[in-house]
Design a protein around this motif. Structure first.
Motif, PDB file in Angstrom:
ATOM      1  N   GLY A 198       1.543  -0.979  -0.328  1.00  0.00           N
ATOM      2  CA  GLY A 198      -0.072   0.197  -0.496  1.00  0.00           C
ATOM      3  C   GLY A 198       0.496   1.425   0.045  1.00  0.00           C
ATOM      4  O   GLY A 198       0.720   1.983   0.994  1.00  0.00           O
ATOM      5  N   ASP A 199       1.280   1.412  -1.055  1.00  0.00           N
ATOM      6  CA  ASP A 199       2.645   2.382  -1.090  1.00  0.00           C
ATOM      7  C   ASP A 199       1.968   3.413  -1.885  1.00  0.00           C
ATOM      8  O   ASP A 199       2.406   3.025  -3.355  1.00  0.00           O
ATOM      9  CB  ASP A 199       4.084   2.263  -2.073  1.00  0.00           C
ATOM     10  N   HIS A 244       2.060   7.006  -3.291  1.00  0.00           N
ATOM     11  CA  HIS A 244       3.646   7.575  -3.971  1.00  0.00           C
ATOM     12  C   HIS A 244       4.266   7.051  -5.344  1.00  0.00           C
ATOM     13  O   HIS A 244       4.344   7.203  -6.191  1.00  0.00           O
ATOM     14  CB  HIS A 244       4.570   8.247  -3.175  1.00  0.00           C
ATOM     15  N   ALA A 245       4.271   5.812  -4.844  1.00  0.00           N
ATOM     16  CA  ALA A 245       5.372   4.658  -5.598  1.00  0.00           C
ATOM     17  C   ALA A 245       4.188   4.245  -6.626  1.00  0.00           C
ATOM     18  O   ALA A 245       4.405   4.559  -7.302  1.00  0.00           O
ATOM     19  CB  ALA A 245       5.875   3.385  -4.670  1.00  0.00           C
ATOM     20  N   GLY A 251      -0.582   9.369   2.098  1.00  0.00           N
ATOM     21  CA  GLY A 251       0.597   8.995   1.184  1.00  0.00           C
ATOM     22  C   GLY A 251       1.686   8.957   2.041  1.00  0.00           C
ATOM     23  O   GLY A 251       2.225   8.530   0.936  1.00  0.00           O
TER      24      GLY A 251
END
Lengths: 499, 468
Positions: free
Chosen positions: A64-65, A67-68, A313
């Motif tokens: 759950g990333d 920005h990535a 985030g």
């Protein structure tokens, strides 16, 4: 230790081996970063080296990333942090006044006016005060004491700290900790590391992954045979399931915790991520206090929040906090001592948290932009949640519960017997086999349901539906998720020529 | 209701450090001053631990400028920021997932930063190779140590893992070992020889420990914390040979490698010494060395980042290092980027080190001039560790108040002069008392601290203790 010479070099046995290392640590596993992710990283390497694959990039939908996966940071937050980092920028009129004011206030609370100084181990005092005020406002005025707020290195740090604090006893007296199946693997890993007893309670897949007190009772009673159940963990909104528990359910859980003398741990990091019609986030603390003094003055609780999810985030900052309610003062002293061993949480994360609990107000210059960006992020998330559910439910053999909140979906897959047998042959759990094939053939990295826990005989996977490229823009045929469906369909009907 | 008896005995077993009590007292006094209370001093000066920014040292501009751009990439368009800052920030942002410092990294750290660290180590060690896969980034060097100790921790009673620990040790070390549930096996450093390590003492420590616990590792800090001793190559080789012969993992805390005082001794890393001892040791001794963002000239303690390099560890066990780092998910990204800047600064050398050398030399001179105080010359590190030869009346007063004499000394120093020193860690030897003073502070702060210390100490020695 035997000594054999190899090429003239005496071979001392290793001091530290898998056989003599800490047995508890050996049992720790993290599926979200486990073998499937390692294989994904390897495939990415191969792609870079020019190896031909049926896809040009790996879509990592395993963590759950935000920005990535393309989500943009909120301007105001980053402006204040930049000012905190290099205060000379206060001279720059590209920065709005409210950002500068926030930065000055934060720096004023830091040692030597620098975010590079250690802070108090419980966290910077004025930030804890701001967190308390935020909680009060969120919960309709129910008071929050800054002394009960502990800032932490992400919510994970606070969760592990609490579990560490509460685990005791030997043999049949060993602390038992209740956690949902499916669950976020931090809990099972921490419990393994601590040598605590995990007491699993099943969420009801037929009823949108809701929590049933009868199931809690069943699990608890069975557990009493071999351990001392003392803690109940609940993740709301849920990970990996995304369910948002109803107010009634939360009241039932609190009642249950009181009856059974359980310490309640409420992981609420997705509290802003609620999308479905008719669903609302109810904080455990608010419900507790609205149930009256019989509950609010006795039930022991810790609730957790972080800067990694919601509309921010900002996973990389490791900002978070917990609020402890009704904790025995002597126990609290031990907690305060325990957190002091790790010195302090990262100061940039503390600063970020301060901004999250103290965002621009309507009369401030950054308000309009801030609200616009926040709304855009949350509505994009809501749209993705809706689309994910729609797409998966259109595929035969995949059932997907409504995605009510968080950033995941945990669909159930019905695998054909052929696939299950093939998996067994390869020594893999069937959903791991499915996910590995999906990775190798379509370049999508998911985490098999076995990593989160599921009912015996059922198979799931967790998909993080954040990546922009995962869901179709307009034409379903061109999207990766179509490939996902296509893969599934071919597996199901054994149309794959390699089968 | 959860009560004290239900708290994890491992947590209850963490000793309460007298330093924490003094820290709270210092905060309380600061609060009183803010509220207008009259004290014989304007403010509390904290020299008990290494927190240079708190003490007034300015952050390094280049570091902060690069971080600001990474935080708010709009600044790439800013005319006022230097080009090298922008180029560096761009490169670092490319190393971040999604080009944002808000994403997670791999649990062991951003690959780009680990590569920079490996290059730094290789260069520092005159070509002895270092590889990114053996470099693990964590939220501070304490975390790194905790992971290694936790991996080693097993058994109980006679089979409980023991870690050989220097006396004096870093003040945070005993509580860390308590939390990890390993036995602290003390080995005494020799004050008369500038706090050197004596091989006979290591042998004594490990031999007497066996039977009470199972020693499996030796911890050593070089430059020494808090002693400031920097080992000779011969001494380091002795320690390596000892670790090899006794089957001990060697954990070396090298966080003060940047902080050399004067020119008398040079820092050599344990890894380099190990490799230059030949294959017999280089390919077998399990060595972990740590470094930290908090302890170098950039002193970014609040950013919480450090790393360890692991050599000769069983690869199957190394897998668990990564697993344990997964609990934290990843180290704060801004801290990781600052590590890259630390190992790869824009220009070598730092003028502030002359300041620290001057501080240390000035302080040692003054301290040795005082009656009832002696101080070994520090060769490195950030502390001075003077020995207090306290009058018997004072020691009796301490006994009556049921506190250790050096704790009482620090308490009175704080109350009367507003300076917080560090309580010495001497493994409980009743006869020797020490305090720890950080010299990584601005020169005028150092001067102020020394003035107040002199005043306080002379008063005390004259028998004029302010009565409570």
């Amino acid at each position: 230790m035997s000594q054999q010479a190899v090429n003239g070099v005496p071979c001392r046995g290793k001091v530290l081996t898998v056989d003599n290392m800490n047995p508890n640590v050996k049992r720790v596993e993290y599926a979200v970063r486990g073998p499937i992710v390692q294989r994904a990283v390897q495939i990415e390497k191969e792609l870079r080296e020019g190896v031909k694959k049926p896809f040009t990039e790996v879509i990592k939908a395993n963590i759950g990333d935000a920005h990535a996966m393309g989500q943009k940071p909120i301007t105001f937050l980053r402006q204040v942090l930049a000012l905190c980092s290099y205060p000379e920028l206060m001279e720059d009129n590209k920065f709005p006044e409210d950002a500068k004011k926030r930065a000055q206030r934060i720096l004023g609370a830091c040692g030597g006016h620098s975010i590079g100084a250690y802070s108090a181990s419980q966290g910077i005092e004025c930030i804890r005060q701001d967190v308390a005020r935020y909680i009060e406002k969120r919960d309709g005025g129910i008071p929050s004491n800054p002394d009960n707020i502990y800032l932490s290195t992400g919510a994970s740090d606070a969760i592990v700290t609490m579990l560490k604090l509460l685990v005791c006893g030997e043999g049949r007296d060993r602390t038992g900790v209740m956690i949902s199946i499916p669950q976020y693997p931090l809990y099972s890993a921490a419990l393994a590391d601590l040598g605590a007893v995990q007491i699993s309670y099943y969420l009801d897949e037929e009823k949108c992954w809701s929590l049933d007190v009868a199931e809690l009772r069943r699990a608890l009673n069975a557990a009493r045979q071999h351990c001392n159940p003392r803690v109940l963990c609940i993740i709301n909104p849920g990970n990996p399931t995304g369910q948002v528990q109803s107010r009634q359910c939360i009241e039932d859980v609190i009642r249950f915790a009181k009856e059974e003398h359980l310490f309640l741990m409420a992981d609420e990091v997705y509290q802003d991520n609620v999308y479905a019609e008719g669903c609302k986030f109810h904080s455990f603390k608010k419900v507790l206090f609205e149930m009256g003094p019989e509950y609010s003055s006795t039930v022991e609780m810790a609730s957790f929040h972080s800067t990694s999810k919601c509309y921010m985030g900002e996973c990389g900052f490791r900002g978070g906090y917990m609020e402890v309610i009704n904790m025995d003062p002597e126990v609290k002293t031990q907690l305060t001592k325990l957190v002091s061993v790790r010195l302090c949480p990262p100061v940039p994360g503390q600063a970020l948290l301060d901004l999250v609990v103290n965002p621009p107000q309507p009369d401030e210059p950054s308000y309009a932009t801030f609200m616009k960006e926040r709304t855009a992020v949350l509505s994009a998330l809501a749209e993705k949640a809706r689309l994910t559910e729609q797409i998966f439910n259109a595929v035969p053999g995949i059932t997907c519960n409504p995605v009510q909140g968080a950033m995941y979906t945990f669909p159930r897959i019905t695998l054909p017997q052929k696939a299950i047998d093939k998996a067994k042959e390869e020594g893999k759990v069937p959903d791991m086999y499915y996910c590995m094939r999906l990775l190798e053939e379509e370049g999508i990295c998911l985490v098999p349901g076995s990593g989160f826990g599921q009912r015996e005989g059922t198979f799931h996977f967790r998909l993080v539906w954040l990546p922009a490229s995962l869901l179709p823009p307009v034409h379903i045929q061109t999207s990766k998720s179509f490939n996902l469906m296509r893969f599934y369909v071919t597996t199901l009907y054994c149309l794959n020529p390699d089968d | 209701m959860t009560s004290l008896q239900h708290v994890n005995p491992r947590v209850r077993g963490i000793r309460v450090s007298p330093q924490n009590v003094l820290q709270s007292l210092a905060e309380h006094i600061t609060q009183e001053i803010t509220q207008g209370a009259h004290k014989p001093f304007k403010e509390v000066i904290d020299v008990s631990s290494g927190d240079p920014h708190r003490a007034g040292m300015k952050p390094v501009s280049f570091v902060r400028q690069v971080l600001a751009v990474c935080l708010y990439p709009e600044l790439l368009k800013d005319q006022s920021l230097p080009l090298d800052v922008k180029l560096r920030a761009q490169r670092l942002l490319e190393a971040c997932d999604g080009g944002s410092v808000g994403s997670y990294s791999d649990s062991s750290g951003l690959l780009h930063v680990r590569q920079s660290i490996a290059e730094f180590i290789t260069k520092r060690d005159a070509g002895v190779p270092s590889y990114a896969k053996n470099v693990f980034i964590s939220s501070g060097s304490q975390k790194a140590l905790m992971i290694i100790v936790r991996l080693l921790a097993s058994g109980e009673g006679e089979t409980q893992t023991g870690v050989l620990t220097p006396m004096p040790s870093p003040h945070t070390l005993p509580t860390l070992l308590d939390e990890a549930e390993v036995a602290l096996v003390p080995y005494q450093l020799v004050e008369e020889r500038g706090w050197a390590v004596h091989l006979e003492e290591l042998h004594r420590a490990v031999t007497t420990a066996r039977g009470h616990c199972q020693p499996r590792a030796i911890y050593i800090s070089n430059p020494g914390n808090p002693t400031g001793h920097v080992q000779t190559r011969e001494s380091m080789e002795e320690v390596i040979r000892f670790a090899a012969a006794e089957g001990l993992l060697l954990f070396v805390d090298e966080v003060y490698q940047d902080s050399m005082i004067g020119l008398d001794r040079e820092f050599i890393s344990y890894k380099r010494v190990l490799f230059e001892m030949g294959k017999e040791y280089a390919e077998t001794v399990e060595l972990v060395s740590s470094h930290s963002l908090s302890c170098t000239s950039i002193a970014e303690c609040g950013q919480r980042a450090g790393y360890m390099e692991i050599v000769n560890m069983d690869p199957e066990v190394m897998h668990f290092v990564d697993t344990m780092l997964c609990t934290d998910v990843s180290t704060p990204i801004t801290g990781q980027l600052a590590l890259d800047l630390m190992v790869n600064p824009p220009k070598p050398g730092d003028p502030s080190y002359d300041t620290y050398t001057q501080n240390a030399q000035r302080a040692v001179e003054l301290l040795n001039d005082l009656p009832g105080m002696s101080c070994q010359l520090a060769m490195g590190g950030i502390y001075l560790y003077p020995c207090l030869h306290l009058p018997s009346e004072f020691r009796q007063l301490a006994k009556m108040l049921e506190v250790e004499a050096h704790v009482l000394y620090c308490q009175k120093f704080l109350e009367e002069e507003g300076v917080l020193g560090g309580v010495g860690h001497d493994g409980g030897t009743a006869s020797s008392h020490h305090v720890r003073l950080c010299v990584h502070v601005p020169p005028d702060t150092m001067e102020e601290v020394l003035t107040r210390l002199r005043s306080f100490h002379l008063r005390l020695m004259d028998g004029h203790c302010n009565s409570d």
